[in-house]
Scaffold this active site. Sequence first.
Site, PDB file in Angstrom:
ATOM      1  N   ASN A 293     -43.337  35.871  55.657  1.00 49.36           N
ATOM      2  CA  ASN A 293     -43.194  37.108  56.107  1.00 49.36           C
ATOM      3  C   ASN A 293     -41.772  37.735  56.760  1.00 49.36           C
ATOM      4  OD1 ASN A 293     -46.702  37.778  56.530  1.00 49.36           O
ATOM      5  ND2 ASN A 293     -45.589  38.186  54.772  1.00 49.36           N
TER       6      ASN A 293
ATOM      7  N   ASP B 276     -54.666  41.833  52.658  1.00 51.77           N
ATOM      8  CA  ASP B 276     -53.528  42.546  51.885  1.00 51.77           C
ATOM      9  C   ASP B 276     -54.036  43.682  51.694  1.00 51.77           C
ATOM     10  OD1 ASP B 276     -51.038  42.260  50.288  1.00 51.77           O
ATOM     11  OD2 ASP B 276     -52.403  41.438  48.686  1.00 51.77           O
TER      12      ASP B 276
END
Length: 228
Positions: free
Chosen positions: A65, A17
């Site tokens: 996503n 991340d």
Amino acid sequence: MADSHDKIARHVAIIMDGNGRWAKRKHLPRVMGHRKGVEAVRELVRSLKDTEIECLTLYAFSSENWKRPEEEVDDLMNLMRKFIKSDLPEFIANDVKLKIVGDWQELAPDIVEMLEDALDKTAHGSRTLAVALNYGAHAEIVQAARKAAQVGEINEESIAANLFTADLPPLDLLIRTSGEVRLSNFLLWQAAYAEMLFTDVLWPDFTPAHLKDALDQFAGRERRFGGR
């Protein structure tokens, strides 16, 4: 008391991340953060030979996503194409076995073909790089339960046997970069007794030295598995 073997993280997973924030801090387009993140993956995979890790699982693209802007998704898919093409020879040379977890067959046909070729050519590697693509833990558990029901009783053992990770060592350590402290629908079943480590380091800046530090921290913890 844990024996010395319990101090070794055989299976490490990472939620990678911070690519977007890395790019923003440097006043760069978001895609540049993703490109730098790919370089971090490359360096980490190269460093595996210097560790006792048997499997490294990376959260590369979640089923959520797809909600990102179409341009960013396209950039991510193109980076995936380039990464597979450029790094496959290195995987083979370094005895790395590629494994894909998630509903990756739903990706673009050319990517699926490239992945199938990579899986075939690395099938006999001694160390595993598992990449989570189009992955979501809730969907994985539902799918595993359905498969278990088709052949018999639904219980912990039958669900575990039908997870994407059934042939991998139990998850020992889960790392998330960028300072976020959540699992984001990643390996929820597998993480039940995994040690967790959250670091403020953004993924593009995560190095083999950071991984070594995480492994050292893992070795210093006492794992109880519900006991005292």
